[in-house]
Structure formats: structure tokens, C-alpha cells
Design a protein around this motif. Structure first.
Motif, short mmCIF file in Angstrom:
data_model
loop_
_atom_site.label_atom_id
_atom_site.label_comp_id
_atom_site.label_asym_id
_atom_site.label_seq_id
_atom_site.Cartn_x
_atom_site.Cartn_y
_atom_site.Cartn_z
N TRP A 122 9.59 -6.85 3.41
CA TRP A 122 8.53 -6.46 2.63
C TRP A 122 7.99 -7.39 1.60
O TRP A 122 6.71 -7.59 1.45
N ILE A 144 4.16 1.04 3.33
CA ILE A 144 5.72 1.59 3.72
C ILE A 144 5.54 3.03 3.88
O ILE A 144 5.39 3.64 3.10
N ALA A 151 5.08 1.22 -3.11
CA ALA A 151 4.50 0.08 -2.64
C ALA A 151 3.07 -0.17 -3.35
O ALA A 151 2.74 -1.22 -3.61
#
Length: 174
Positions: A122, A144, A151
Motif C-alpha cells: 500500500w 484499505i 489510510a
């Protein structure tokens, strides 16, 4: 009782502005890996008050540094915090000498849920981004599941940092 609260608050405040030896070791490991060096020197970046007060991201003498090896500029790094659902987490952003993001890494995540925000896969989405980028969560940066707040927060913090770097570059501080 007031004295205990005061002392606890004082300890918390002073510890929140210092970086532990463990965190320093993690940062050093990442810098050595990114720039393929055994040793490096860091120098904090001084910013005048008139520039500092207009920056989207607060820059202090303890969170943004130039990285050198044998007096040659390698790049920069920023040590910051983002807010999760209930607590802050620590991260670093390492830039190359052209102010392109080389790496983003979550150093300490303090919550039970949302730790996926620290996954390499990520975080790799931020690599290659520059001061010219404006990142949009769920468009430029994937969401996410289970870590939405962390996030979004991380994306916002990176955006503020990129805008700050752009201003500092324009003002010829970097």
C-alpha cells in the motif's frame, strides 16, 4: 492530584517531541537501504518564522532533515505523525535529492485495527510522487478495508507534506 496530572502531562509532552533510539535506528536503516550507504549525516532544515507560519505541514528542527554522505546531498527525510481511529502513528517519508518520494514507511502503529496502512504494497503507491502531485484517496491512492481512517489520514499528511515541500522549494529553502 493536580501535581500528578501536571507531571504526567509534562512527561507526555516532552516525550512526544523526541525520537527514541529505537525509532532513530529504524530511520537510519531505511536511509542506508534507500541510498546504499553505510554512513550518512543529517542536518536539520532551518525555516524562518514568516515562511513557517504559512506551511500546510508544520516543519520543526526535529522533523525534517537533509541527508548527506561525505558532504554530498543524497536527499531528505521527514518524520511525522498521522491520526488513526483513536491514536497517532509515526511514519517517515524519504525523498531523493530532486524531492521525489523514494519511500514511505510506518514506523510505529499504536492501534489494534487498521495496521494494514503499514503494508509495503500500500505504501509503495506514494513512491515516485513529487511536490507537483495532489493525491486523492480512492482515486490516486487505493482504499484499505478496515483501515479507512488511517489510510485517509496518511494520504492527507503526505499531501500536506508535498505541498510544504513545493513551497519550500519555491522559496529556495530546499
Amino acid at each position: 492530584m493536580k501535581k500528578i496530572i501536571y507531571i504526567t502531562a509534562l512527561v507526555f509532552l516532552t516525550s512526544s517531541f523526541t525520537v527514541s533510539k529505537r525509532i532513530e535506528a529504524l530511520i537510519a536503516k531505511e536511509i542506508k537501504s534507500i541510498f546504499s550507504v553505510e554512513t550518512f549525516q543529517k542536518k536539520n532544515i532551518s525555516i524562518s518564522n514568516d515562511i513557517s507560519e504559512n506551511l500546510p505541514q508544520k516543519i520543526t528542527d526535529t522533523n525534517f532533515y537533509k541527508i548527506y554522505n561525505n558532504q554530498k546531498l543524497l536527499g531528505y527525510y521527514y518524520f511525522g505523525q498521522a491520526f488513526g481511529k483513536a491514536d497517532y502513528f509515526d511514519f517517515i517519508v524519504i525523498f531523493d535529492k530532486n524531492l521525489i518520494v523514494s519511500k514511505v514507511k510506518v514506523l510505529v502503529y499504536r492501534e489494534d485495527h487498521g495496521g494494514e496502512v503499514g503494508s509495503k504494497r500500500w505504501l509503495n503507491q506514494f513512491s515516485g510522487k513529487s511536490k507537483a502531485d495532489n493525491l486523492i484517496y480512492q482515486k490516486d491512492i487505493a482504499a484499505i478495508s478496515g483501515a479507512t481512517i488511517s489510510a485517509k489520514s496518511m494520504t492527507n499528511e503526505i499531501n500536506k507534506l508535498l505541498k510544504t515541500v513545493q513551497i519550500l522549494h519555491q522559496k529556495q529553502v530546499l
